[in-house]
Design a protein around this motif. Structure first.
Motif, PDB file in Angstrom:
ATOM      1  N   ASP A 255      -0.012  -5.616   5.224  1.00 16.71           N
ATOM      2  CA  ASP A 255       0.195  -6.875   4.489  1.00 16.71           C
ATOM      3  C   ASP A 255       0.384  -8.039   5.466  1.00 16.71           C
ATOM      4  O   ASP A 255      -0.157  -9.129   5.269  1.00 16.71           O
ATOM      5  CB  ASP A 255       1.470  -6.794   3.619  1.00 16.71           C
ATOM      6  N   THR A 256       1.193  -7.781   6.493  1.00 17.80           N
ATOM      7  CA  THR A 256       1.554  -8.855   7.425  1.00 17.80           C
ATOM      8  C   THR A 256       0.338  -9.397   8.161  1.00 17.80           C
ATOM      9  O   THR A 256       0.183 -10.607   8.302  1.00 17.80           O
ATOM     10  CB  THR A 256       2.593  -8.338   8.444  1.00 17.80           C
TER      11      THR A 256
ATOM     12  N   SER B 218      -1.507 -11.609   5.846  1.00 16.64           N
ATOM     13  CA  SER B 218      -0.874 -12.902   5.543  1.00 16.64           C
ATOM     14  C   SER B 218      -0.798 -13.793   6.787  1.00 16.64           C
ATOM     15  O   SER B 218      -0.732 -15.009   6.677  1.00 16.64           O
ATOM     16  CB  SER B 218       0.513 -12.687   4.934  1.00 16.64           C
ATOM     17  N   LYS B 219      -0.825 -13.188   7.956  1.00 19.93           N
ATOM     18  CA  LYS B 219      -0.744 -13.983   9.193  1.00 19.93           C
ATOM     19  C   LYS B 219      -2.115 -14.169   9.840  1.00 19.93           C
ATOM     20  O   LYS B 219      -2.206 -14.460  11.035  1.00 19.93           O
ATOM     21  CB  LYS B 219       0.194 -13.307  10.191  1.00 19.93           C
ATOM     22  N   THR B 220      -3.163 -13.969   9.063  1.00 18.42           N
ATOM     23  CA  THR B 220      -4.515 -14.084   9.613  1.00 18.42           C
ATOM     24  C   THR B 220      -4.739 -15.390  10.404  1.00 18.42           C
ATOM     25  O   THR B 220      -5.290 -15.340  11.514  1.00 18.42           O
ATOM     26  CB  THR B 220      -5.562 -13.914   8.495  1.00 18.42           C
TER      27      THR B 220
END
Lengths: 427, 427
Positions: free
Chosen positions: A47-48, A51-53
């Protein structure tokens, strides 16, 4: 003051020592983390990174804009590049690791002895794994995922060319560990780009249990020669397809084209084609067309050349080469014996295939070829962890000790014997 | 003429090269010998050493009468001695190897993939094993039996002190191979007693797949530092028994006495005793009597000393020591944590035992102790191949890679993947 004393080296030495010690201490805990916690972390990490793409892409741009990046080949720049698609694939890969069974404390075998003593052989982590790699930043994520899931601590040392991307990924890994209540010390990142750090770490057999170098042959050889810590080697493969005289030529063509062209840069792509003399006049012109249409350069023995339109004369080193490119060496063989001895001599014991319709030929090939995967009537490209049904892998070992072929979670473990008695003593 | 050229060394180098090459060539055949042939040979070898007992005894007498034999310790002379009883035991051991299942081509696992591709993972031999050992001549027979049964070729290099015995045994091994129609080249004997031969062979990673040094710690360390060939290490063991406060003290006494006294010279004998503080006043005087009656010298921590009649004050190195003798270090611990961290710190990760009546203590001990065998309520002496139900062994590995604990036939093998398709290619 000793002549050998160098304050900079000494400081680096101390930093490496501390980092390795943190990994060693964390490894005791790593082996005890519950499967549920590890899987929760893996899913959070997936997930991280999604979301931090933007932050990851930004760091990757920095890497690609470094001055030194200008000197990279197009292929290396391509491997270094991390885009949205690759980040999504990496997240998917991490979720696949979460879905795999936890190898830690699996019971491998067990028995009750005639005297009543109970024996179980169970899987346990190795301890600390030092992972050395080049270019591709997704390896940072794969290695952390596989090493921690298998209960190990890991020291990651990526290439200088990917330092910004790796630093951001490393931070995301450690933050996500922390928010799952796992000590972030189970994943250590070597921050310095000083190459000496690697040499120092390779001399710490007390702290490090296994070294995995993932990169070119030069890197692997250098590591093997420098360290006394066990090394899991995955050299590139010089893989063969042997088209037996009994082969269905249509099937043989399909397999040869796939093994050579589907992804020529990888270790399980075919590098050398052997063809039985009896079918050379039929098969070689056919494959000549199929391969040259796809831009493959052919380097053939003299006999083979007579059936090919355009080819270079192959020399000894072409038969030993791992081209990792659209180049193929071709040899016409006079017998099964010649094919077997050619492969065992020039091959790299990685993956070799036969195309045949004769049961006896298939059986003999599988018995006598000494390679990690010996394939009948299928492409060499199937020798990887997913295709063999073993799950995600960190490489394909060409060693015979400990692990051979695809190395996944199980190959990152050892085992121990648990013995339970009721006051048993030996007579 | 080059300064480095030395005709004697050069000749030795050539001899070693040829010997290793003969082993390598023979190893291809070794992997293909039928189980029936191997077992026929093993039974013939057992018969042969019994019928040739006088010749073996004569050679052994020569070894014991060598001038250099006068300088051996009594223990080493005892190990060198081969008498009728030991020859009969060796023959029995060889027959036991014959009775074990053949590991070669055993199917370890297999599956059919969703796409129809059939995968089997099968056991295969390692190739060439270089076996280095000291004193005990029966190792010549054990090593040849285990290596050939597991489909390998073997290079045997025994100690100079046993050269006459080993030469005769080597001849009997090779003659018996020949009369069973097996190439005698699968067993190579290094005839020269020149120590350089070992160094030369250790630099032949192309010919030799695994080195097994069996002897003192010095030999093993030297081999590990000299070679880049994988080494199967079996260091001596610093094994512990931890008597938990919940222990049945009668059982604890029986186990401690057995682990220390039943055969103090071997690697799975106890070297260090940990006792919970709560039971030290009861247990230590009791064990003091039992052990001193049997001539055991006690080296204890200060707290323990207050409960012992006669003991030396143990220092740091006593807790790290492998005495291989009737000596025992003793420590009183204040907590389970202290016991665990003491064992993981001072132990050699070989065999450690707890005596307890609490399930939770047993489980925690087995989870947190990082040793090849972790034992509950039984003597450490059970960590050997026969006692764990694994059959004959060539040593007990203290490594974590490849093999841990008793090394028998399976541990002398690798594996490969056999893949069968019907024209499968990768998309």
């Amino acid at each position: 003051m000793s002549a050998a004393f160098d304050p900079a080296t000494s400081k680096l030495h101390e930093e490496c020592q501390q980092l390795a010690q943190r990994a060693k201490s964390a490894s005791w805990q790593a082996g005890l983390i519950s499967s549920a916690s590890k899987d929760r972390w893996l899913n959070l990490l997936a997930d991280t990174i999604l979301s931090k793409t933007p932050a990851i892409l930004e760091a990757n741009r920095k890497d690609l804009q470094q001055e030194s990046a200008q000197y990279l080949t197009a292929a290396l720049r391509e491997r270094l590049r991390f885009d949205e698609k690759r980040i999504a694939e990496a997240a998917q890969g991490i979720r696949q690791v979460a879905a795999l069974p936890d190898p830690v404390r699996q019971i491998i075998s067990g028995q009750t002895r005639p005297n009543g003593l109970q024996i179980r052989k169970i899987r346990v982590p190795l301890g600390v794994i030092f992972f050395l790699y080049e270019s591709r930043p997704n390896v940072t994520l794969d290695a952390a995922a596989l090493c921690v899931k298998s209960g190990n601590a890991v020291i990651l040392r990526g290439g200088k060319e990917a330092q910004h991307t790796n630093r951001v990924l490393g931070e995301l890994i450690r933050e996500s560990l922390k928010s799952c209540g796992i000590s972030e010390e189970v994943v250590q990142l070597v921050q310095t780009t000083d190459r000496q750090a690697v040499d120092i770490l390779l001399k710490m057999p007390e702290q490090i249990d296994l070294v995995i170098p993932r990169g070119g042959e030069g890197l692997i050889r250098k590591v093997t020669e420098t360290t006394r810590i066990p090394v899991l080697k995955h050299f590139l493969g010089n893989c063969h397809v042997y088209v037996h005289e009994s082969a269905d030529l249509e099937m043989a063509e399909r397999i040869v084209v796939n093994a050579k062209c589907q992804r020529p840069s990888v270790c399980n792509a075919m590098e050398s084609l052997l063809v039985d003399r009896a079918i050379a006049p039929d098969f070689l012109p056919r494959i000549d067309k199929a391969l040259t249409e796809r831009g493959v350069e052919l380097r053939a023995c003299e006999v083979s050349q007579t059936y090919l339109k355009k080819s270079l004369l192959a020399n000894e080193s072409d038969f030993a080469a791992e081209f990792c490119d659209l180049i193929l060496s071709i040899k016409t063989v006079c017998s099964f014996d010649e094919a077997i001895s050619h492969i065992n001599r020039y091959g790299s014991h990685h993956t070799d295939a036969i195309v045949t319709s004769e049961l006896k030929a298939a059986q003999r090939f599988q018995r006598e070829i000494d390679s990690a995967a010996v394939v009948v009537n299928a492409s060499t490209r199937f020798n990887d962890g997913f295709e063999l049904g073993l799950g995600a892998e960190i490489g394909i070992s060409t060693d015979k000790l400990h692990a051979r072929g695809p190395c996944g979670l199980e190959e990152l473990t050892s085992y121990k014997y648990l013995v339970i008695g009721e006051g048993h003593v030996r007579e």
